[in-house]
Design a protein around this motif. Structure first.
Motif, mmCIF file in Angstrom:
data_model
loop_
_atom_site.group_PDB
_atom_site.id
_atom_site.type_symbol
_atom_site.label_atom_id
_atom_site.label_comp_id
_atom_site.label_asym_id
_atom_site.label_seq_id
_atom_site.Cartn_x
_atom_site.Cartn_y
_atom_site.Cartn_z
ATOM 1 N N THR A 176 87.376 24.978 11.826
ATOM 2 C CA THR A 176 88.672 24.947 12.507
ATOM 3 C C THR A 176 89.231 23.533 12.544
ATOM 4 O O THR A 176 89.643 23.038 13.578
ATOM 5 C CB THR A 176 88.549 25.491 13.943
ATOM 6 N N LEU A 177 89.213 22.851 11.415
ATOM 7 C CA LEU A 177 89.743 21.495 11.310
ATOM 8 C C LEU A 177 91.212 21.567 10.922
ATOM 9 O O LEU A 177 91.548 21.987 9.819
ATOM 10 C CB LEU A 177 88.950 20.701 10.273
ATOM 11 N N ASN A 178 92.087 21.155 11.844
ATOM 12 C CA ASN A 178 93.527 21.228 11.600
ATOM 13 C C ASN A 178 94.233 20.044 12.234
ATOM 14 O O ASN A 178 93.731 19.430 13.190
ATOM 15 C CB ASN A 178 94.114 22.528 12.184
ATOM 16 N N SER A 179 95.405 19.753 11.715
ATOM 17 C CA SER A 179 96.223 18.679 12.273
ATOM 18 C C SER A 179 96.981 19.186 13.496
ATOM 19 O O SER A 179 97.256 20.384 13.633
ATOM 20 C CB SER A 179 97.205 18.157 11.226
ATOM 21 N N VAL A 180 97.328 18.264 14.375
ATOM 22 C CA VAL A 180 98.101 18.596 15.571
ATOM 23 C C VAL A 180 99.583 18.631 15.209
ATOM 24 O O VAL A 180 100.083 17.773 14.479
ATOM 25 C CB VAL A 180 97.834 17.572 16.688
ATOM 26 N N ASP A 181 100.268 19.633 15.732
ATOM 27 C CA ASP A 181 101.705 19.811 15.505
ATOM 28 C C ASP A 181 102.453 19.202 16.695
ATOM 29 O O ASP A 181 102.206 19.576 17.843
ATOM 30 C CB ASP A 181 102.022 21.302 15.372
ATOM 31 N N TYR A 182 103.353 18.251 16.411
ATOM 32 C CA TYR A 182 104.085 17.560 17.468
ATOM 33 C C TYR A 182 105.513 18.071 17.614
ATOM 34 O O TYR A 182 106.364 17.401 18.195
ATOM 35 C CB TYR A 182 104.095 16.055 17.197
ATOM 36 N N SER A 183 105.766 19.247 17.111
ATOM 37 C CA SER A 183 107.107 19.825 17.212
ATOM 38 C C SER A 183 107.027 21.203 17.839
ATOM 39 O O SER A 183 105.954 21.794 17.947
ATOM 40 C CB SER A 183 107.748 19.934 15.820
ATOM 41 N N GLY A 184 108.161 21.735 18.247
ATOM 42 C CA GLY A 184 108.201 23.097 18.763
ATOM 43 C C GLY A 184 107.826 23.192 20.225
ATOM 44 O O GLY A 184 107.663 22.190 20.931
ATOM 45 N N PHE A 213 95.515 24.903 21.065
ATOM 46 C CA PHE A 213 94.748 23.676 20.836
ATOM 47 C C PHE A 213 95.416 22.654 19.918
ATOM 48 O O PHE A 213 95.014 21.493 19.907
ATOM 49 C CB PHE A 213 93.384 24.020 20.234
ATOM 50 N N PHE A 214 96.384 23.073 19.129
ATOM 51 C CA PHE A 214 96.897 22.192 18.082
ATOM 52 C C PHE A 214 98.378 21.860 18.232
ATOM 53 O O PHE A 214 99.066 21.619 17.251
ATOM 54 C CB PHE A 214 96.638 22.811 16.703
ATOM 55 N N GLU A 225 96.867 13.019 15.017
ATOM 56 C CA GLU A 225 95.572 13.584 15.395
ATOM 57 C C GLU A 225 95.193 14.823 14.586
ATOM 58 O O GLU A 225 96.023 15.650 14.245
ATOM 59 C CB GLU A 225 95.607 13.942 16.888
ATOM 60 N N TRP A 226 93.913 14.901 14.303
ATOM 61 C CA TRP A 226 93.288 16.104 13.752
ATOM 62 C C TRP A 226 92.225 16.560 14.734
ATOM 63 O O TRP A 226 91.590 15.730 15.398
ATOM 64 C CB TRP A 226 92.669 15.814 12.381
ATOM 65 N N ARG A 227 92.036 17.884 14.812
ATOM 66 C CA ARG A 227 91.076 18.416 15.766
ATOM 67 C C ARG A 227 90.116 19.401 15.112
ATOM 68 O O ARG A 227 90.487 20.149 14.224
ATOM 69 C CB ARG A 227 91.795 19.107 16.930
ATOM 70 N N CYS A 228 88.896 19.356 15.607
ATOM 71 C CA CYS A 228 87.862 20.306 15.201
ATOM 72 C C CYS A 228 87.402 21.019 16.467
ATOM 73 O O CYS A 228 87.135 20.364 17.491
ATOM 74 C CB CYS A 228 86.709 19.551 14.538
#
Length: 319
Positions: A176-184, A213-214, A225-228
């Motif tokens: 579950t490694l994904n980048s954080v979305d800063y929009s919306g 989470f993202f 940021e990226w999160r796992c």
């Protein structure tokens, strides 16, 4: 989603950081500990009719009760061969009981509500509570896309006194490694909860995870940021990536540099690289210089670090 080959963790240097490095572990934080109370705290956007919302509430109530009982009883160990009820019979009996309880709770809420709008609001709020409880045991490993962000060094690495750990993500076992979305918006649709809880939709569950989470406010965009995620309890777990480099801050004490080098220099191939952060003259950007810490070409004399090739003192790393 394609992810960067390298990701970074900024840290202060302290005994805890040293222990994580020694044991090759990382810390998955509970969302409640985040410095932004809106992070991982989405709202539920109701886009269902009242009957569908009631069905969603009742199913989430049932599932929450099942999880709660599951934590109290470890069924295989709790029941012996001489028990009157088998494990499966017990689960069926409890499932019927949970459905009755959920329906009764829903009826009680309707009676207590001022009107239909208040009833919908109460149902939506309870669905959010059940979702929070469902994800309460999830932990988040926060990483950065860059090693050269001055703000990150200031905020997370003790004002440039700390370090930045580089991880190689090529052979990651984090699913579950994904980048954080800063929009919306920071909201989850009730219809997605319905598809996930009642129909087992994987696509809907992925949408819920992403919204929960993202997503962060645009003010945090500088972190890149990226999160796992870890579905086990938050806390220390084995690192999902290999450490490939250590960056020492502009103000990092030479003793810290020597300590971390001695700790990691004997790791198996591929070896860990070490970098000293430098400032660029006339600019606010950060640069790096690799430190030649090849153990085969360096020896120690009187507490000083010497290079065998020319017996030249590495004065910047005098301990």
């Amino acid at each position: 989603m394609n992810h960067p080959q390298k990701l970074y963790k900024y840290r202060s240097f302290n005994p805890y950081t040293l222990r994580l490095l020694c044991e090759d572990k990382v810390y998955y934080a509970h969302p409640n500990s985040f410095n932004d109370p809106l992070d991982s705290n989405p709202t539920i956007q109701n886009d269902l009719d009242i009957n569908s919302l009631k069905n969603l509430y009742q199913r989430m109530h049932e599932n929450d009760s099942k999880r709660h009982i599951g934590k109290i009883f470890e069924f295989e160990n709790h029941f012996g061969n001489n028990q009157e009820l088998t494990i499966q019979e017990y689960k069926v009996e409890q499932s019927t009981h949970f459905k009755m309880c959920a329906a009764n709770q829903c009826d009680n809420m309707k009676i207590q509500a001022k009107d239909e709008a208040d009833f919908i609001q109460k149902l939506t709020k309870e669905c959010k509570t059940f979702l929070d409880k469902k994800l309460a045991d999830w932990g988040v490993l926060s990483l950065a896309k860059r090693w050269d962000c001055p703000l990150m060094w200031s905020h997370y690495a003790d004002n440039h006194h700390g370090i930045c750990i580089e991880y190689d993500t090529e052979k990651s076992y984090c699913r579950t490694l994904n980048s954080v979305d800063y929009s919306g918006q920071r909201s989850i649709k009730a219809s997605d909860l319905m598809q996930s809880e009642l129909h087992g939709s994987i696509e809907a569950w992925q949408k819920i995870q992403k919204a929960y989470f993202f997503k962060k406010a645009s003010d945090w965009k500088y972190e890149e940021e990226w999160r796992c995620l870890a579905s086990a309890r938050p806390g220390e777990h084995a690192a999902p990536f290999r450490i490939s480099g250590i960056y020492f801050g502009l103000r990092c004490d030479p003793a810290v540099i020597k300590t971390i080098f001695l700790l990691l220099c004997n790791q198996n191939e591929p070896r860990v690289s070490f970098y000293q952060i430098n400032d660029l003259k006339g600019d606010y950007s950060l640069d790096k210089n690799e430190i030649d810490f090849d153990q085969r070409a360096i020896y120690y004399a009187g507490g000083f670090l010497l290079r065998k090739s020319d017996n030249r003192l590495l004065s910047e790393f005098i301990i």
